[in-house]
Scaffold this motif. Structure first.
Motif, short mmCIF file in Angstrom:
data_model
loop_
_atom_site.label_atom_id
_atom_site.label_comp_id
_atom_site.label_asym_id
_atom_site.label_seq_id
_atom_site.Cartn_x
_atom_site.Cartn_y
_atom_site.Cartn_z
N ALA A 11 0.84 -1.21 0.00
CA ALA A 11 0.00 0.00 0.00
C ALA A 11 0.87 1.25 0.00
CB ALA A 11 -0.94 -0.01 1.20
N HIS A 27 0.93 4.19 -2.77
CA HIS A 27 0.73 5.57 -2.33
C HIS A 27 1.83 6.48 -2.88
CE1 HIS A 27 -0.45 8.93 0.15
NE2 HIS A 27 0.72 8.94 0.76
N TRP A 85 -1.36 -2.67 -8.23
CA TRP A 85 -2.07 -2.43 -6.97
C TRP A 85 -3.39 -3.18 -6.94
CZ3 TRP A 85 -2.05 -1.90 -2.16
CH2 TRP A 85 -3.23 -1.60 -1.48
N ALA A 131 -4.41 -5.70 -4.06
CA ALA A 131 -5.58 -5.42 -3.22
C ALA A 131 -6.60 -6.54 -3.30
CB ALA A 131 -6.21 -4.08 -3.60
N GLU A 190 -0.77 2.20 6.56
CA GLU A 190 -1.27 2.06 5.19
C GLU A 190 -2.21 0.87 5.06
OE1 GLU A 190 1.89 2.69 5.96
OE2 GLU A 190 2.42 4.55 4.91
N THR A 208 -6.18 0.93 4.10
CA THR A 208 -6.65 0.08 3.00
C THR A 208 -7.82 -0.78 3.46
OG1 THR A 208 -4.44 0.04 2.03
CG2 THR A 208 -5.93 -1.72 1.37
N PHE A 265 -10.49 -2.12 0.80
CA PHE A 265 -9.57 -2.52 -0.28
C PHE A 265 -10.03 -1.96 -1.63
CE2 PHE A 265 -9.45 -5.80 2.99
CZ PHE A 265 -8.09 -5.85 3.28
N PRO A 296 -4.45 3.83 -3.04
CA PRO A 296 -3.61 4.62 -2.14
C PRO A 296 -2.94 5.80 -2.83
CG PRO A 296 -3.27 2.30 -1.75
CD PRO A 296 -4.14 2.41 -2.99
#
Length: 108
Positions: A45, A49, A58, A62, A91, A95, A100, A104
């Protein structure tokens, strides 16, 4: 470290560590493995970000987190970490709070 296959198959930590299959020290090994997994999720995460990985990457990560955190052993292990380290894994906590579903990269 590998997550316990039984955890990935939906068994609880108690089910994994009880009975004839259990060995001395297994519970501590399992806790350590989950801790490392949570740390990895937090880092993933963080990387998103900071725009260090793509949106597609990502989304894959996730999706895996969402699936794993729906399993009993992951819920149990996270509850222990959540209680013991309330100021860590920022983080990952965000999330999870956001189901989720958010990117981020868009966090302010």
């Amino acid at each position: 470290r590998d997550l316990p296959a039984d955890a990935l198959l939906g068994r609880s930590i108690a089910e994994i560590t009880t009975g004839v299959e259990a060995r001395p020290g297994e519970l501590e090994d399992i806790r350590s493995t989950f801790f490392h997994y949570f740390d990895l999720c937090n880092y993933q995460a963080y990387l998103r970000h900071r725009n260090r990985v793509s949106r597609d990457t990502w989304n894959e990560w996730a999706s895996g987190m969402r699936a794993n955190f729906a399993k009993p052993a992951f819920v149990e292990a996270w509850a222990q970490v959540d209680t013991a380290l309330p100021k860590s894994f920022d983080e990952l906590r965000r999330t999870m709070r956001e189901g989720f579903k958010t990117d981020p990269r868009d966090w302010k």
